[in-house]
Design a protein around this motif. Structure first.
Motif, PDB file in Angstrom:
ATOM      1  N   THR A   1      96.715  49.188  -1.827  1.00  0.00           N
ATOM      2  CA  THR A   1      95.526  49.152  -0.983  1.00  0.00           C
ATOM      3  C   THR A   1      95.893  48.534   0.357  1.00  0.00           C
ATOM      4  OG1 THR A   1      94.042  48.896  -2.881  1.00  0.00           O
ATOM      5  CG2 THR A   1      93.175  48.283  -0.723  1.00  0.00           C
TER       6      THR A   1
ATOM      7  N   ARG B   1      88.622  44.346  -3.879  1.00  0.00           N
ATOM      8  CA  ARG B   1      88.500  44.620  -2.442  1.00  0.00           C
ATOM      9  C   ARG B   1      88.131  43.371  -1.658  1.00  0.00           C
ATOM     10  NH1 ARG B   1      85.249  50.446  -1.993  1.00  0.00           N
ATOM     11  NH2 ARG B   1      86.857  51.746  -2.938  1.00  0.00           N
TER      12      ARG B   1
ATOM     13  N   SER C   1      93.999  47.466   3.890  1.00  0.00           N
ATOM     14  CA  SER C   1      92.633  47.273   4.361  1.00  0.00           C
ATOM     15  C   SER C   1      92.585  46.331   5.552  1.00  0.00           C
ATOM     16  CB  SER C   1      91.751  46.717   3.238  1.00  0.00           C
ATOM     17  OG  SER C   1      92.181  45.418   2.856  1.00  0.00           O
TER      18      SER C   1
ATOM     19  N   GLU D   1      93.014  53.280  -0.460  1.00  0.00           N
ATOM     20  CA  GLU D   1      93.517  53.003  -1.811  1.00  0.00           C
ATOM     21  C   GLU D   1      94.272  54.220  -2.321  1.00  0.00           C
ATOM     22  OE1 GLU D   1      90.057  50.070  -3.620  1.00  0.00           O
ATOM     23  OE2 GLU D   1      89.674  52.225  -3.538  1.00  0.00           O
TER      24      GLU D   1
ATOM     25  N   GLY E   1      89.388  50.460   4.260  1.00  0.00           N
ATOM     26  CA  GLY E   1      90.613  50.455   3.476  1.00  0.00           C
ATOM     27  C   GLY E   1      91.032  51.820   2.977  1.00  0.00           C
TER      28      GLY E   1
ATOM     29  N   PRO F   1      93.943  48.843  -9.134  1.00  0.00           N
ATOM     30  CA  PRO F   1      93.930  48.878  -7.667  1.00  0.00           C
ATOM     31  C   PRO F   1      92.929  47.897  -7.064  1.00  0.00           C
ATOM     32  CG  PRO F   1      93.924  51.105  -8.556  1.00  0.00           C
ATOM     33  CD  PRO F   1      93.717  50.180  -9.713  1.00  0.00           C
ATOM     34  N   SER F   2      93.353  47.236  -5.983  1.00  0.00           N
ATOM     35  CA  SER F   2      92.496  46.363  -5.171  1.00  0.00           C
ATOM     36  C   SER F   2      92.035  45.107  -5.893  1.00  0.00           C
ATOM     37  CB  SER F   2      91.275  47.126  -4.649  1.00  0.00           C
ATOM     38  OG  SER F   2      91.653  48.223  -3.863  1.00  0.00           O
TER      39      SER F   2
ATOM     40  N   ASN G   1     100.205  51.577  -7.388  1.00  0.00           N
ATOM     41  CA  ASN G   1      98.971  51.632  -6.610  1.00  0.00           C
ATOM     42  C   ASN G   1      99.098  50.685  -5.422  1.00  0.00           C
ATOM     43  OD1 ASN G   1      97.542  48.918  -7.250  1.00  0.00           O
ATOM     44  ND2 ASN G   1      98.017  49.719  -9.300  1.00  0.00           N
TER      45      ASN G   1
END
Length: 729
Positions: A580, A98, A582, A562, A560, A78-79, A578
């Motif tokens: 994200t 991120r 943001s 997630e 964000g 993720p991210s 998954n």
């Protein structure tokens, strides 16, 4: 529309899982923590901790371990967004979490800091095939828990190398693929001799021509460990390192070249005496890095244990460049007079060297009982790095002498951190987490830099990094958590070179999450708010050797959501999506454009896409066969901080197919594992990284200033493959 399609697939998968989920009684497995795991428990968190994290084990990495670097194998977490200078995932590769750059991601190996002390970056190219010696790793998103070395400012990666093996073993692996890529390694373990001693090791070679022209890679690496273990003691001596030789590919290409010749590489270009364009054949980066670690883990009883870690890292190497029409003055040399002609420039071949030593000592104590799990410890490191340049050939030698240094500089850095952290279980449902860290940094430089400019830094920083969190276990299937963490981080050497008044950055990170787990369905969701003061964001520009230039951005934030899950559709079929979402903003940006100070207002933070999605569709009918379709979508992003259309990178959607099959044998070999991966099966022509620049043109019109914008791109490989075989003895 592609990201909407991926999102729809994720939602449909989740709905299907809820409808097909079986109600079963979960059993609680109690396992004893191994002495190997104590190496990293001080910098890792447990499953129910109020820290957002992902765990990756050896078996997961092995499925795709055919030569590509570790960041590329983490691409589907993720991210995460990854990139490769050479385009094929081998050589210089990078990872952003991120939207946070690699310079702000803390990396430890067995609890020892791996980030370069001066640049704060991590160079996986120096540890070719380290994946083959990884037992497990944990990726913490956000500030995470206190760790050793430079503070985590958006993510941390904690790597544990191979655990002690009870049984003797050996294996040989070979893989081949596109762009003349090949990987060869051999591993062995003696198993426990006399129930106490193990010796294990690995030798590896990875070579590739690269997707980009001449972006070749030649990586040689090793790993060797000797261990003594009994019921309560583990002493480990670990030595690992590698030598890398990579042809440079950090120049990127412009938009027109991207359309017409996306594999073009301008590195090493020059014109010979006949006016023909040539490319210097040794425009390379050449570096050797060796790590020597000694670890002593002691478990005194069920409550108390200690860990002591010592490390010495030696790094030495250079990058070599052919430069045309260089001014003698830029190298401290005299002009050359031939007859009545005075020459002010010459063609040269130069090497810029880095020669450094890095020492670390870590120590921590762990106390735990039914209610408390507490750690107390600290880390001290000292770094000494020499920077110097040599001219190894010149068309006109002037007054240079062999092995003369045309610049010399030195950097010294001392880093001391102490921490105390604990998880306290109030009752069967509530637990509290607290973490206090003090960090002291002393950084000094002397001499001149590669521009022959004095670089005299003398800075001391004192950072206080508190963290706190709470976890509520609703039942055996659900827990919720909230955490707050502060991080402070110093500028790096390049930041000071670009701006002597650069400021340290500060982050306040708030995380709110929910974890749900049943037999065939796992679901994690968390909301994060990362509030920055003077965040060192990537400006979009790069220097003359491809290093990103960072700048303070005042106040900024990342907000964000997630979501990740693992869904068992059937015994053989699972989906692991998954996503994200943001928003990443600089609150106020000012800059000069066309000679006028512009107020850009609130803008997007560079290299921070609003949407990042991943998915794995896994078919495993038995323990021998696994087929996985891996998908990644990355939304559009800006390479600068002014929302200029020139700086925009388009979104992309990439799919990889991974197949492994294991033949169990009864003689000669224990098993033969065949594996293969087809990367980018839909032949997407995408770009995952680049740079953005501006400069003022005053020549066209003497009465006005016109700002010229431009961008460079690092194209990633179209459809390519890797296949391999591992023979296990």
């Amino acid at each position: 529309m592609k990201h909407f399609i991926v999102l729809a697939c994720c939602l449909i998968s989740a709905i299907s899982a809820f409808s097909q989920e079986e109600k079963v009684q979960d059993s609680i497995a109690v396992s004893t923590e191994t002495l190997d795991e104590i190496l990293v428990t001080a910098v890792r968190v447990q499953a129910t901790s109020p820290i957002t994290h992902s765990n990756v084990d050896k078996a997961t990495l092995a499925k795709r371990n055919l030569g590509q670097d570790l960041p590329i194998l983490l691409n589907y977490l993720p991210s995460v967004v990854t990139t490769s200078d050479a385009g094929a995932g081998i050589g210089y590769t990078g990872i952003r979490v991120r939207g946070v750059s690699a310079q702000s991601t803390n990396v430890t190996i067995n609890g020892i800091p791996y980030n370069d002390a001066e640049s704060l970056g991590t160079f996986w190219v120096n540890l070719g095939d380290i994946v083959s010696s990884v037992e497990s790793l944990q990726l913490q998103r956000g500030v995470g828990t206190s760790t050793n070395g430079s503070g985590a400012f958006g993510a941390s990666i904690n790597v544990l190398t191979d655990a002690v093996s009870n049984e003797a073993s050996a294996e040989i692996s070979n893989s081949f693929g596109s762009f003349n890529t090949r990987k060869h390694n051999a591993k062995f373990s003696t198993g426990l001799l006399n129930n106490h001693i193990e010796i294990a090791g690995r030798l590896s070679v990875i070579k590739s021509d690269g997707y980009v022209d001449r972006a070749s890679t030649d990586l040689k690496s090793y790993f060797l460990q000797a261990a003594y273990v009994d019921d309560n003691t583990l002493i480990k001596a670990v030595v690992f390192g590698g030598h890398e030789n990579t042809y440079q590919s950090w120049n990127g290409i412009d938009k027109e070249t991207l359309k017409d010749d996306r594999t073009y590489n301008s590195a090493g270009i020059y014109t010979d005496d006949d006016g023909n364009t040539q490319f210097y054949d040794n425009e390379v980066d050449d570096y050797q890095q060796d790590h020597y670690q000694l670890h002593w883990n002691e478990r005194y009883n069920n409550n108390w244990s200690t860990n002591l870690g010592l490390n010495y890292t030696k790094g030495s190497g250079y990058f070599e460049q052919y430069k045309e029409d260089e001014s003698f003055a830029d190298y401290g040399l005299n002009n050359v007079t031939i007859g009545s002609t005075t020459l002010e420039t010459t063609d040269i071949i130069r090497r810029r060297w880095l020669d450094n030593d890095f020492y670390v000592i870590n120590a921590n104590v762990n106390f735990k009982n039914d209610h408390v799990n507490a750690f107390f410890g600290g880390s001290y490191s000292t770094y000494d790095g020499d920077h110097f340049g040599e001219i190894i050939w010149s068309k006109y030698a002037s007054n240079s002498e062999i092995r003369d240094h045309y610049y010399d500089g030195n950097g010294k850095k001392k880093d001391l951190s102490v921490f105390a952290k604990a998880t306290y279980r109030l009752n069967t449902q509530w637990s509290l987490f607290g973490d206090l860290q003090l960090r002291f940094v002393d950084y000094k430089t002397s001499g001149i830099d590669s521009d022959l400019t004095p670089l005299n830094i003398d800075e001391q920083y004192s950072f206080f990094n508190p963290k706190a969190g709470i976890t509520y276990e609703l039942n055996t299937n659900n827990n919720m958590y909230f955490s707050y963490a502060r991080a402070n981080r110093e500028p790096n050497r390049d930041d000071f070179q670009n701006n002597p008044d650069i400021k340290p950055e500060q982050l306040n990170d708030f995380e709110l999450g929910w974890r749900h787990e049943k037999q065939r369905f796992k679901f994690n969701a968390n909301v994060y708010y990362m509030q920055y003061n003077e965040q060192l964001v990537l400006s979009g520009s790069i220097d003359d050797v491809g290093n990103p230039i960072r700048t303070n951005s005042g106040e900024s934030y990342r907000l964000g959501l997630e979501i990740e899950s693992a869904i068992g559709i059937s015994k053989a079929f699972s989906i692991q999506p998954n996503v994200t979402f943001s928003t990443n903003k600089n609150k106020s940006v000012y800059g000069s454009f066309d000679g006028v100070l512009q107020d850009y207002g609130s803008t997007n933070i560079s290299f921070s896409p609003d949407i990042v999605m991943g998915n794995a569709i896994v078919y495993q009918p038995n323990t021998a066969l696994q087929i996985s379709l891996l998908s990644k979508f990355v939304g559009e992003q800006f390479m600068g901080n002014t929302d200029s259309e020139t700086s925009k990178l388009d979104s992309y959607f990439v799919n990889d197919l991974n197949i492994t099959y294991e033949f169990k044998m009864e003689s000669i070999f224990k098993s033969i594992i065949l594996s293969g991966v087809v990367n980018n099966i839909l032949n997407e022509k995408y770009v995952s990284n680049g740079y953005y620049y501006t400069y003022d043109d005053t020549w066209s019109n003497a009465n006005s200033v016109t700002t010229i914008e431009g961008a460079g791109y690092y194209p990633q490989a179209t459809t390519n493959f890797l296949v391999g075989a591992t023979l296990k003895f």
